[in-house]
Design a protein around this motif. Sequence first.
Motif, PDB file in Angstrom:
ATOM      1  N   HIS A 128       0.167  -6.909  -5.570  1.00  0.00           N
ATOM      2  CA  HIS A 128      -0.939  -6.053  -5.652  1.00  0.00           C
ATOM      3  C   HIS A 128      -0.387  -4.846  -5.135  1.00  0.00           C
ATOM      4  CE1 HIS A 128      -3.983  -8.369  -7.477  1.00  0.00           C
ATOM      5  NE2 HIS A 128      -3.282  -9.318  -6.968  1.00  0.00           N
ATOM      6  N   LEU A 129      -0.730  -3.497  -5.659  1.00  0.00           N
ATOM      7  CA  LEU A 129      -0.301  -2.277  -5.399  1.00  0.00           C
ATOM      8  C   LEU A 129      -1.615  -1.535  -5.025  1.00  0.00           C
ATOM      9  CD1 LEU A 129       2.068  -0.108  -4.387  1.00  0.00           C
ATOM     10  CD2 LEU A 129       2.035   0.696  -7.005  1.00  0.00           C
ATOM     11  N   ILE A 130      -1.605  -1.027  -3.853  1.00  0.00           N
ATOM     12  CA  ILE A 130      -3.042  -0.190  -3.424  1.00  0.00           C
ATOM     13  C   ILE A 130      -2.545   1.511  -3.334  1.00  0.00           C
ATOM     14  CG2 ILE A 130      -5.011   0.261  -2.013  1.00  0.00           C
ATOM     15  CD1 ILE A 130      -4.850  -2.745  -1.512  1.00  0.00           C
TER      16      ILE A 130
ATOM     17  N   VAL B  82       0.818  -1.094  -0.003  1.00  0.00           N
ATOM     18  CA  VAL B  82       0.050   0.003  -0.144  1.00  0.00           C
ATOM     19  C   VAL B  82       0.909   1.225  -0.146  1.00  0.00           C
ATOM     20  CG1 VAL B  82      -1.858   1.249   1.389  1.00  0.00           C
ATOM     21  CG2 VAL B  82      -1.781  -1.186   1.239  1.00  0.00           C
ATOM     22  N   GLU B  83       0.319   2.143  -0.691  1.00  0.00           N
ATOM     23  CA  GLU B  83       1.175   3.535  -0.674  1.00  0.00           C
ATOM     24  C   GLU B  83      -0.037   4.646  -0.199  1.00  0.00           C
ATOM     25  OE1 GLU B  83       3.805   6.745  -3.087  1.00  0.00           O
ATOM     26  OE2 GLU B  83       3.079   4.990  -4.559  1.00  0.00           O
ATOM     27  N   PHE B  84       0.374   5.239   0.864  1.00  0.00           N
ATOM     28  CA  PHE B  84      -0.181   6.334   1.276  1.00  0.00           C
ATOM     29  C   PHE B  84       0.059   7.793   0.771  1.00  0.00           C
ATOM     30  CE2 PHE B  84      -0.685   4.446   5.854  1.00  0.00           C
ATOM     31  CZ  PHE B  84      -1.806   3.410   5.436  1.00  0.00           C
ATOM     32  N   GLY B  85      -0.784   8.461   0.016  1.00  0.00           N
ATOM     33  CA  GLY B  85      -0.344   9.709  -0.176  1.00  0.00           C
ATOM     34  C   GLY B  85       0.607   9.585  -1.420  1.00  0.00           C
TER      35      GLY B  85
ATOM     36  N   LEU C  26       7.971   1.942  -7.110  1.00  0.00           N
ATOM     37  CA  LEU C  26       7.180   0.622  -6.935  1.00  0.00           C
ATOM     38  C   LEU C  26       6.761  -0.094  -8.275  1.00  0.00           C
ATOM     39  CD1 LEU C  26       5.051   2.083  -4.015  1.00  0.00           C
ATOM     40  CD2 LEU C  26       6.794   0.347  -3.687  1.00  0.00           C
ATOM     41  N   VAL C  27       6.343   0.405  -9.097  1.00  0.00           N
ATOM     42  CA  VAL C  27       5.785  -0.108 -10.259  1.00  0.00           C
ATOM     43  C   VAL C  27       6.857  -0.700 -11.187  1.00  0.00           C
ATOM     44  CG1 VAL C  27       4.591   0.390 -12.469  1.00  0.00           C
ATOM     45  CG2 VAL C  27       3.522   1.246 -10.496  1.00  0.00           C
TER      46      VAL C  27
ATOM     47  N   ASP D   1       1.590  -6.323   3.459  1.00  0.00           N
ATOM     48  CA  ASP D   1       2.767  -6.571   3.754  1.00  0.00           C
ATOM     49  C   ASP D   1       3.731  -5.317   3.832  1.00  0.00           C
ATOM     50  OD1 ASP D   1       2.585  -9.482   3.255  1.00  0.00           O
ATOM     51  OD2 ASP D   1       2.020  -9.043   1.472  1.00  0.00           O
ATOM     52  N   PHE D   2       3.834  -4.504   3.155  1.00  0.00           N
ATOM     53  CA  PHE D   2       4.538  -3.110   3.147  1.00  0.00           C
ATOM     54  C   PHE D   2       3.675  -1.896   2.946  1.00  0.00           C
ATOM     55  CE2 PHE D   2       7.277  -6.257   1.835  1.00  0.00           C
ATOM     56  CZ  PHE D   2       8.409  -6.104   2.967  1.00  0.00           C
ATOM     57  N   ILE D   3       3.769  -0.941   3.611  1.00  0.00           N
ATOM     58  CA  ILE D   3       3.089   0.472   3.686  1.00  0.00           C
ATOM     59  C   ILE D   3       4.266   1.386   3.269  1.00  0.00           C
ATOM     60  CG2 ILE D   3       1.646   2.228   4.490  1.00  0.00           C
ATOM     61  CD1 ILE D   3       0.260  -0.018   6.317  1.00  0.00           C
ATOM     62  N   VAL D   4       4.130   1.905   2.311  1.00  0.00           N
ATOM     63  CA  VAL D   4       5.006   3.004   1.968  1.00  0.00           C
ATOM     64  C   VAL D   4       4.440   4.425   2.100  1.00  0.00           C
ATOM     65  CG1 VAL D   4       6.647   4.061   0.070  1.00  0.00           C
ATOM     66  CG2 VAL D   4       6.460   1.614   0.317  1.00  0.00           C
TER      67      VAL D   4
END
Length: 186
Positions: free
Chosen positions: A66-68, A44-47, A57-58, A113-116
């Motif tokens: 999966h990237l949210i 997940v990416e916030f902001g 990331l891409v 799994d990860f929050i960026v």
Amino acid sequence: MNSIQFIQEYLKTPRSVGAIWPSSSTLAKAMVAPVRFDQATCIVEFGPGTGVFTERLVEKLLPHNHLILIENNELFYESLKKKYSRFANIHLIYGSAEDIVSHIQQKGFTQVDFIVSGLPFTSLPEDVSTKILTESQRVLSPDGEFITFQYSKKKFSFISSYFSNYQTKRVVWNLPPAHVIRCSFQ
């Protein structure tokens, strides 16, 4: 989106944009480096803002990742939508990171799994920051990481108090220089 548009958005909503200039590629590399794409299912990416971290990331996404992307600025969201809506494993959400639990459930996930995070915790209201970190703590997998950056050390202890461990790294090639904070439960 160009730098002029970014500055305009900062001038309109400085508390939520948090920076006068987009993050550097050096900061983006430092933010994405800890992500273990081979092991991650949900990132997940916030902001994401203008997408500086998103691009990194891409570039590294694997078919099973999966990237949210959760963005609450309409102009930034629309720009990201134009760029990434064609990808099946990239999910865009126009909303707040405070609602991460419902956002990931909406996409069929229960853990992350990860929050960026590109969120400006220093300028966000404390109740908003508290909710974001509390909810992030709930959804982060036991071996996951919360990765953020801040321009000052003012919020280090606040952010790290939600996790068992944290590490910091200074990135001087950014305007202004920044500190990357990696937080985990292990």
